[in-house]
Design a protein around this motif. Sequence first.
Motif, PDB file in Angstrom:
ATOM      1  N   THR A  39       0.823  -1.202   0.000  1.00 59.99           N
ATOM      2  CA  THR A  39       0.000   0.000   0.000  1.00 59.99           C
ATOM      3  C   THR A  39       0.861   1.258   0.000  1.00 59.99           C
ATOM      4  O   THR A  39       0.554   2.231  -0.704  1.00 59.99           O
ATOM      5  N   SER A  40       1.967   1.221   0.739  1.00 60.30           N
ATOM      6  CA  SER A  40       2.852   2.394   0.792  1.00 60.30           C
ATOM      7  C   SER A  40       3.479   2.675  -0.570  1.00 60.30           C
ATOM      8  O   SER A  40       3.575   3.835  -0.996  1.00 60.30           O
ATOM      9  N   ASP A  41       3.885   1.611  -1.276  1.00 61.40           N
ATOM     10  CA  ASP A  41       4.462   1.808  -2.617  1.00 61.40           C
ATOM     11  C   ASP A  41       3.423   2.359  -3.579  1.00 61.40           C
ATOM     12  O   ASP A  41       3.727   3.214  -4.425  1.00 61.40           O
ATOM     13  N   TYR A  42       2.197   1.878  -3.463  1.00 65.42           N
ATOM     14  CA  TYR A  42       1.127   2.349  -4.353  1.00 65.42           C
ATOM     15  C   TYR A  42       0.824   3.821  -4.105  1.00 65.42           C
ATOM     16  O   TYR A  42       0.695   4.611  -5.050  1.00 65.42           O
ATOM     17  N   VAL A  43       0.727   4.213  -2.834  1.00 63.58           N
ATOM     18  CA  VAL A  43       0.441   5.612  -2.503  1.00 63.58           C
ATOM     19  C   VAL A  43       1.578   6.513  -2.968  1.00 63.58           C
ATOM     20  O   VAL A  43       1.358   7.606  -3.508  1.00 63.58           O
ATOM     21  N   GLU A  44       2.817   6.040  -2.796  1.00 65.21           N
ATOM     22  CA  GLU A  44       3.984   6.841  -3.221  1.00 65.21           C
ATOM     23  C   GLU A  44       3.980   7.023  -4.730  1.00 65.21           C
ATOM     24  O   GLU A  44       4.266   8.116  -5.232  1.00 65.21           O
ATOM     25  N   LYS A  45       3.638   5.962  -5.463  1.00 66.58           N
ATOM     26  CA  LYS A  45       3.619   6.052  -6.926  1.00 66.58           C
ATOM     27  C   LYS A  45       2.508   6.985  -7.397  1.00 66.58           C
ATOM     28  O   LYS A  45       2.725   7.808  -8.301  1.00 66.58           O
ATOM     29  N   ILE A  46       1.353   6.895  -6.783  1.00 68.50           N
ATOM     30  CA  ILE A  46       0.250   7.778  -7.157  1.00 68.50           C
ATOM     31  C   ILE A  46       0.581   9.223  -6.838  1.00 68.50           C
ATOM     32  O   ILE A  46       0.292  10.150  -7.620  1.00 68.50           O
ATOM     33  N   SER A  47       1.234   9.465  -5.689  1.00 65.84           N
ATOM     34  CA  SER A  47       1.595  10.838  -5.298  1.00 65.84           C
ATOM     35  C   SER A  47       2.590  11.440  -6.269  1.00 65.84           C
ATOM     36  O   SER A  47       2.535  12.656  -6.568  1.00 65.84           O
ATOM     37  N   SER A  48       3.490  10.629  -6.781  1.00 73.03           N
ATOM     38  CA  SER A  48       4.473  11.138  -7.741  1.00 73.03           C
ATOM     39  C   SER A  48       3.854  11.503  -9.077  1.00 73.03           C
ATOM     40  O   SER A  48       4.375  12.336  -9.817  1.00 73.03           O
ATOM     41  N   LEU A  49       2.734  10.829  -9.397  1.00 74.10           N
ATOM     42  CA  LEU A  49       2.063  11.134 -10.670  1.00 74.10           C
ATOM     43  C   LEU A  49       1.177  12.348 -10.595  1.00 74.10           C
ATOM     44  O   LEU A  49       0.855  12.953 -11.617  1.00 74.10           O
ATOM     45  N   LEU A  50       0.758  12.708  -9.407  1.00 76.00           N
ATOM     46  CA  LEU A  50      -0.161  13.848  -9.259  1.00 76.00           C
ATOM     47  C   LEU A  50       0.571  15.174  -9.283  1.00 76.00           C
ATOM     48  O   LEU A  50       1.721  15.269  -8.948  1.00 76.00           O
TER      49      LEU A  50
END
Length: 269
Positions: free
Chosen positions: A258-269
Amino acid sequence: MDLADLRVGIEPPPGGLALREVRRNLRSKLLCDLTFLKSCRDNKVIPTNFRLKHPDGPPSTVNILAKCSHALIRKTIHNIRRNLDTTNSSLFHHFGILSLANIHPIIWDTYLRISIEKADHISAKKTDTQKKKLFFLLQHKIPPKQTTNTPVLIHHLSDTPIDQTTRELLSKVLNFCITPHKLPTETIITQVESAISHLPPTEAEETRQDIASTLRRAKLPPSNISRSERICLRNLHNNTDIIVLPADKGDATVILNTSDYVEKISSLL
């Protein structure tokens, strides 16, 4: 002796016998149509006049039109049943009127015999034709396509280990529909009320009674997953450290932290 001399008492209403004969013949035709359509419905075949076609339509369009055709058959069966009830009520009403006309017994018996024989002849002829139609439809019924379930790839990219049972559960693809623990009665009633809100009060009440009767008889189907798979599903749902997603491309399932997913989404925003 003239037939008019055999009548005693009150004269029958003009056209009374003829109207009753028309109703009786109509009832025979409706019964034949009802039997034919119910046979088509039960055997999952579509008569020619119920087929909805689309020129050069893709398979998805063909499937949608086939479902619409079956729905049209069910609706027609419902309408025929309603017409049968109306016709039976009309026959009973006319019988009461004619019984008060004091028609001579000889005329009355002769009329009944002739009208019944004519209705039986119409019914036999129509039944024979529809049996041939049903036989032809069954002979040319297209068998359902056999679909092969290809294994779903699972990309495990999280730090949480998963066992073989969890892999087997996730291999059923993410849109796999699991049988519920109980019937969603409240949801069904709510959606039905929303759908029949535009119907006339009589038809809406008939629909409510049909749905209520169906729900009273309904039984849950057997579970399509094992007890161990259901436990794994509950554990996956409660585990906030991982997230399960479908892959962007290909038929695959991805398990991420979940942490990797949130980090990846945050980088795309």
